[in-house]
Design a protein around this motif. Structure first.
Motif, PDB file in Angstrom:
ATOM      1  N   GLU A  46       1.010  -0.431   0.075  1.00  0.00           N
ATOM      2  CA  GLU A  46       2.029  -0.674   1.100  1.00  0.00           C
ATOM      3  C   GLU A  46       1.381  -0.968   2.452  1.00  0.00           C
ATOM      4  O   GLU A  46       1.767  -1.904   3.156  1.00  0.00           O
ATOM      5  CB  GLU A  46       2.942   0.547   1.240  1.00  0.00           C
ATOM      6  CG  GLU A  46       3.928   0.733   0.101  1.00  0.00           C
ATOM      7  CD  GLU A  46       4.845   1.925   0.340  1.00  0.00           C
ATOM      8  OE1 GLU A  46       6.064   1.712   0.443  1.00  0.00           O
ATOM      9  OE2 GLU A  46       4.336   3.071   0.424  1.00  0.00           O
ATOM     10  N   ASP A  47       0.377  -0.162   2.814  1.00  0.00           N
ATOM     11  CA  ASP A  47      -0.251  -0.286   4.125  1.00  0.00           C
ATOM     12  C   ASP A  47      -1.162  -1.504   4.231  1.00  0.00           C
ATOM     13  O   ASP A  47      -1.104  -2.259   5.210  1.00  0.00           O
ATOM     14  CB  ASP A  47      -1.082   0.967   4.444  1.00  0.00           C
ATOM     15  CG  ASP A  47      -0.210   2.170   4.769  1.00  0.00           C
ATOM     16  OD1 ASP A  47       1.002   1.988   4.965  1.00  0.00           O
ATOM     17  OD2 ASP A  47      -0.748   3.300   4.815  1.00  0.00           O
ATOM     18  N   GLU A  48      -2.011  -1.688   3.236  1.00  0.00           N
ATOM     19  CA  GLU A  48      -3.066  -2.697   3.350  1.00  0.00           C
ATOM     20  C   GLU A  48      -2.628  -4.084   2.891  1.00  0.00           C
ATOM     21  O   GLU A  48      -3.103  -5.091   3.411  1.00  0.00           O
ATOM     22  CB  GLU A  48      -4.299  -2.253   2.559  1.00  0.00           C
ATOM     23  CG  GLU A  48      -4.869  -0.914   3.001  1.00  0.00           C
ATOM     24  CD  GLU A  48      -5.067  -0.829   4.498  1.00  0.00           C
ATOM     25  OE1 GLU A  48      -5.613  -1.792   5.081  1.00  0.00           O
ATOM     26  OE2 GLU A  48      -4.665   0.186   5.092  1.00  0.00           O
ATOM     27  N   LEU A  49      -1.742  -4.155   1.909  1.00  0.00           N
ATOM     28  CA  LEU A  49      -1.290  -5.457   1.403  1.00  0.00           C
ATOM     29  C   LEU A  49       0.116  -5.789   1.867  1.00  0.00           C
ATOM     30  O   LEU A  49       0.658  -6.844   1.528  1.00  0.00           O
ATOM     31  CB  LEU A  49      -1.357  -5.461  -0.130  1.00  0.00           C
ATOM     32  CG  LEU A  49      -2.744  -5.179  -0.731  1.00  0.00           C
ATOM     33  CD1 LEU A  49      -2.688  -5.186  -2.251  1.00  0.00           C
ATOM     34  CD2 LEU A  49      -3.765  -6.189  -0.231  1.00  0.00           C
ATOM     35  N   HIS A  50       0.731  -4.843   2.615  1.00  0.00           N
ATOM     36  CA  HIS A  50       2.069  -5.015   3.187  1.00  0.00           C
ATOM     37  C   HIS A  50       3.139  -5.306   2.130  1.00  0.00           C
ATOM     38  O   HIS A  50       4.071  -6.077   2.352  1.00  0.00           O
ATOM     39  CB  HIS A  50       2.051  -6.139   4.242  1.00  0.00           C
ATOM     40  CG  HIS A  50       1.003  -5.940   5.293  1.00  0.00           C
ATOM     41  ND1 HIS A  50       1.042  -4.899   6.202  1.00  0.00           N
ATOM     42  CD2 HIS A  50      -0.145  -6.636   5.564  1.00  0.00           C
ATOM     43  CE1 HIS A  50      -0.018  -4.960   6.988  1.00  0.00           C
ATOM     44  NE2 HIS A  50      -0.764  -6.002   6.622  1.00  0.00           N
ATOM     45  N   TRP A  51       2.981  -4.674   0.971  1.00  0.00           N
ATOM     46  CA  TRP A  51       3.974  -4.789  -0.087  1.00  0.00           C
ATOM     47  C   TRP A  51       5.087  -3.773   0.169  1.00  0.00           C
ATOM     48  O   TRP A  51       4.856  -2.723   0.781  1.00  0.00           O
ATOM     49  CB  TRP A  51       3.356  -4.497  -1.449  1.00  0.00           C
ATOM     50  CG  TRP A  51       2.370  -5.537  -1.911  1.00  0.00           C
ATOM     51  CD1 TRP A  51       2.164  -6.773  -1.370  1.00  0.00           C
ATOM     52  CD2 TRP A  51       1.448  -5.420  -2.998  1.00  0.00           C
ATOM     53  NE1 TRP A  51       1.181  -7.436  -2.062  1.00  0.00           N
ATOM     54  CE2 TRP A  51       0.725  -6.629  -3.069  1.00  0.00           C
ATOM     55  CE3 TRP A  51       1.171  -4.420  -3.922  1.00  0.00           C
ATOM     56  CZ2 TRP A  51      -0.247  -6.870  -4.014  1.00  0.00           C
ATOM     57  CZ3 TRP A  51       0.190  -4.651  -4.876  1.00  0.00           C
ATOM     58  CH2 TRP A  51      -0.508  -5.859  -4.926  1.00  0.00           C
ATOM     59  N   ASN A  52       6.277  -4.075  -0.329  1.00  0.00           N
ATOM     60  CA  ASN A  52       7.334  -3.065  -0.254  1.00  0.00           C
ATOM     61  C   ASN A  52       7.095  -2.020  -1.341  1.00  0.00           C
ATOM     62  O   ASN A  52       6.258  -2.200  -2.224  1.00  0.00           O
ATOM     63  CB  ASN A  52       8.730  -3.690  -0.365  1.00  0.00           C
ATOM     64  CG  ASN A  52       8.940  -4.430  -1.686  1.00  0.00           C
ATOM     65  OD1 ASN A  52       8.473  -4.003  -2.741  1.00  0.00           O
ATOM     66  ND2 ASN A  52       9.656  -5.548  -1.628  1.00  0.00           N
ATOM     67  N   ARG A  53       7.826  -0.904  -1.261  1.00  0.00           N
ATOM     68  CA  ARG A  53       7.572   0.204  -2.178  1.00  0.00           C
ATOM     69  C   ARG A  53       7.802  -0.195  -3.633  1.00  0.00           C
ATOM     70  O   ARG A  53       7.054   0.228  -4.527  1.00  0.00           O
ATOM     71  CB  ARG A  53       8.448   1.405  -1.804  1.00  0.00           C
ATOM     72  CG  ARG A  53       8.043   2.693  -2.520  1.00  0.00           C
ATOM     73  CD  ARG A  53       8.737   3.919  -1.947  1.00  0.00           C
ATOM     74  NE  ARG A  53       8.155   5.125  -2.474  1.00  0.00           N
ATOM     75  CZ  ARG A  53       7.063   5.711  -1.999  1.00  0.00           C
ATOM     76  NH1 ARG A  53       6.432   5.182  -0.962  1.00  0.00           N
ATOM     77  NH2 ARG A  53       6.577   6.818  -2.540  1.00  0.00           N
ATOM     78  N   LYS A  54       8.805  -1.018  -3.876  1.00  0.00           N
ATOM     79  CA  LYS A  54       9.101  -1.417  -5.248  1.00  0.00           C
ATOM     80  C   LYS A  54       7.939  -2.192  -5.862  1.00  0.00           C
ATOM     81  O   LYS A  54       7.487  -1.884  -6.973  1.00  0.00           O
ATOM     82  CB  LYS A  54      10.373  -2.287  -5.274  1.00  0.00           C
ATOM     83  CG  LYS A  54      10.744  -2.786  -6.657  1.00  0.00           C
ATOM     84  CD  LYS A  54      12.016  -3.633  -6.607  1.00  0.00           C
ATOM     85  CE  LYS A  54      12.368  -4.161  -7.998  1.00  0.00           C
ATOM     86  NZ  LYS A  54      13.600  -5.006  -7.961  1.00  0.00           N
ATOM     87  N   LYS A  55       7.424  -3.176  -5.126  1.00  0.00           N
ATOM     88  CA  LYS A  55       6.327  -3.996  -5.644  1.00  0.00           C
ATOM     89  C   LYS A  55       5.070  -3.152  -5.827  1.00  0.00           C
ATOM     90  O   LYS A  55       4.376  -3.261  -6.855  1.00  0.00           O
ATOM     91  CB  LYS A  55       6.048  -5.157  -4.692  1.00  0.00           C
ATOM     92  CG  LYS A  55       4.943  -6.089  -5.175  1.00  0.00           C
ATOM     93  CD  LYS A  55       4.754  -7.266  -4.232  1.00  0.00           C
ATOM     94  CE  LYS A  55       3.651  -8.190  -4.741  1.00  0.00           C
ATOM     95  NZ  LYS A  55       3.456  -9.364  -3.827  1.00  0.00           N
ATOM     96  N   ALA A  56       4.775  -2.294  -4.828  1.00  0.00           N
ATOM     97  CA  ALA A  56       3.579  -1.456  -4.910  1.00  0.00           C
ATOM     98  C   ALA A  56       3.647  -0.522  -6.102  1.00  0.00           C
ATOM     99  O   ALA A  56       2.647  -0.322  -6.814  1.00  0.00           O
ATOM    100  CB  ALA A  56       3.412  -0.660  -3.611  1.00  0.00           C
TER     101      ALA A  56
END
Length: 457
Positions: free
Chosen positions: A336-346
């Motif tokens: 979430e932090d480093e790749l800026h993905w949302n929680r669902k994708k992460a």
């Protein structure tokens, strides 16, 4: 930086953090790993050394990691990058971030084994578990182990998907009190068996004659696993911690909770094994198989074996789930932090990694038994790589970050947000500057030497 911090999820308060951090610490490391190491490496003398290390090394690392997380509002990679973008800081951050990604797949495989045993006890087949060949037959059956592993992994991912407060904190608030109650019930039952008091004495009374250098090394290695230090978990959980919560008080509570459960696990298992075997050294040194081979035999010899078996494996399952949640959350938070993905994708991506790597460990004693890495099955290799190699190096990286880059004064400033003074500051300074790196190097060298047969543990 501040904007991201404001948007970050958080625990509701001190109790939420303490129960979640304790849940991260109290897992298979306590219920499965601690008793067999204590039994193997001297009982009471092992316990004494472990407690001393937990109150010094463990305390220091918990304070350091939690403070880093809350100070930066980031998971491990972001926490290290908060102080610069050098290659060494990047390596330190990613090392702490990768460890839980590698641990949670094989950890979930063992969680699947626990599910299998619990189901057998619930369905009235506990007597089958007492046979020597049952465990070997089960883990070599690729289909059965894979199904149990996937069930455990999906349950963990479902809780992570729900978020910090609705998932992690809520589950910890329910499971941790139940875990405490169950551990007390089983421990009382165990120590009241005929012949069990000899086991209580062996476990609680230090005997210098049982001491060896490997007792210290094993206790140090167990401390990493048991307290969830140098895994990135406490940095992540610290980033969810509100500024008005006392870091030092919370650390003390986690120390007490974790050590108490480890002692209870020892009282559940070691006296029962003594009562069953008459203190046979070979039975005590059964190692990792103690919980899956020896303990079912012990339960079978007891009058209420099936009922105690159900309670015991419910307890182990709860402990495994809370730690698995923490490991997975740390991995999800990094994406979430480093790749800026949302929680669902992460969560989905971490889930895929879990299934792929976990399947290697799950099938490693069956269909993939012929495939080994430096002579180890996949599960053993991942355990060795993370616990014996990567975690000591991660601890060194954190110690150097605090002592050489961040500075003890900054940590003290963070600690003082929730309290009037830094009570164990002298212990923290000595450990973080000098002893933590030395201890970590000792663990690293000893563990690698043991793995390659240069020394025997």
């Amino acid at each position: 930086m501040s904007h991201n911090h404001k948007q970050r999820s958080s625990f509701s308060g001190k109790l939420g953090f303490v129960l979640s951090a304790a849940g991260a610490s109290v897992g298979l490391g306590n219920i499965w790993r601690f008793p067999y190491l204590a039994a193997k490496y001297g009982g009471g003398i092992f316990l004494l050394i472990y407690i001393l290390l937990a109150l010094t090394f463990g305390y220091t690392m918990i304070i350091a990691e939690t403070s880093l997380g809350r100070m930066t509002g980031k998971s491990p990679v972001g926490a290290f990058h908060f102080f610069g973008k050098s290659i060494s800081l990047s390596i330190g951050g990613w090392l702490n971030a990768i460890i839980p990604i590698l641990i949670v797949p094989y950890y979930s495989v063992i969680g699947g084994w626990v599910i299998k045993y619990l189901v057998e006890y619930i369905t009235g087949h506990g007597d089958l578990l007492a046979f020597d060949e049952y465990f070997t037959s089960f883990i070599s059956d690729g289909v059965s182990t894979e199904i149990c592993f996937i069930i455990f992994a999906l349950f963990t991912l479902l809780i992570i998907y729900a978020g910090v407060r609705n998932g992690i904190e809520r589950v910890s608030r329910i499971m941790m009190p139940i875990l405490v109650v169950l551990s007390v019930i089983i421990a009382v039952y165990s120590i009241t068996r005929p012949g069990a008091l000899a086991g209580v004495k062996y476990f609680l009374v230090p005997n210098v004659q049982n001491f060896s250098w490997m007792t210290v090394v094993a206790a140090m290695g167990q401390m990493f696993y048991s307290l969830s230090i140098a895994m990135g978990i406490l940095i992540t959980f610290g980033s969810y911690m509100k500024k008005d919560i006392s870091i030092e008080d919370s650390t003390k509570n986690v120390e007490i909770f974790d050590t108490a459960i480890a002692i209870m696990a020892g009282l559940m298992i070691i006296p029962a094994v003594f009562a069953f075997s008459g203190g046979d050294p070979n039975t005590l040194k059964a190692g990792p198989s103690l919980m899956f081979i020896t303990i079912p035999k012990v339960f079978e010899s007891m009058g209420l074996g099936s009922a105690i078996g159900v309670l015991f494996f419910v307890l182990v399952l709860f402990a495994a789930i809370t730690s698995s949640i923490a490991l997975t959350e740390s991995a999800v938070s990094t994406f979430e932090d480093e790749l800026h993905w949302n929680r669902k994708k992460a969560t989905v991506i971490v889930g895929i990694i879990m299934i792929v790597l976990g399947s290697l460990s799950s099938l490693g004693y069956g269909p993939l038994a012929s495939v080994t890495i430096i002579g180890m099955q996949f599960l053993d290799f991942f355990d060795f790589l993370t616990n014996s190699v990567m975690m000591p190096i991660a601890a060194i990286a954190i110690s150097l970050l605090i002592s050489r880059v961040v500075g003890v004064d900054k940590i003290e400033e963070e600690v003082l947000h929730g309290e009037s003074r830094f009570r164990r500051k002298k212990v923290f300074v000595i450990m973080i500057k000098y002893l933590c790196p030395i201890f970590a190097v000792i663990i690293l060298i000893s563990s690698v030497a043991n793995a390659f047969g240069w020394i025997s543990m």
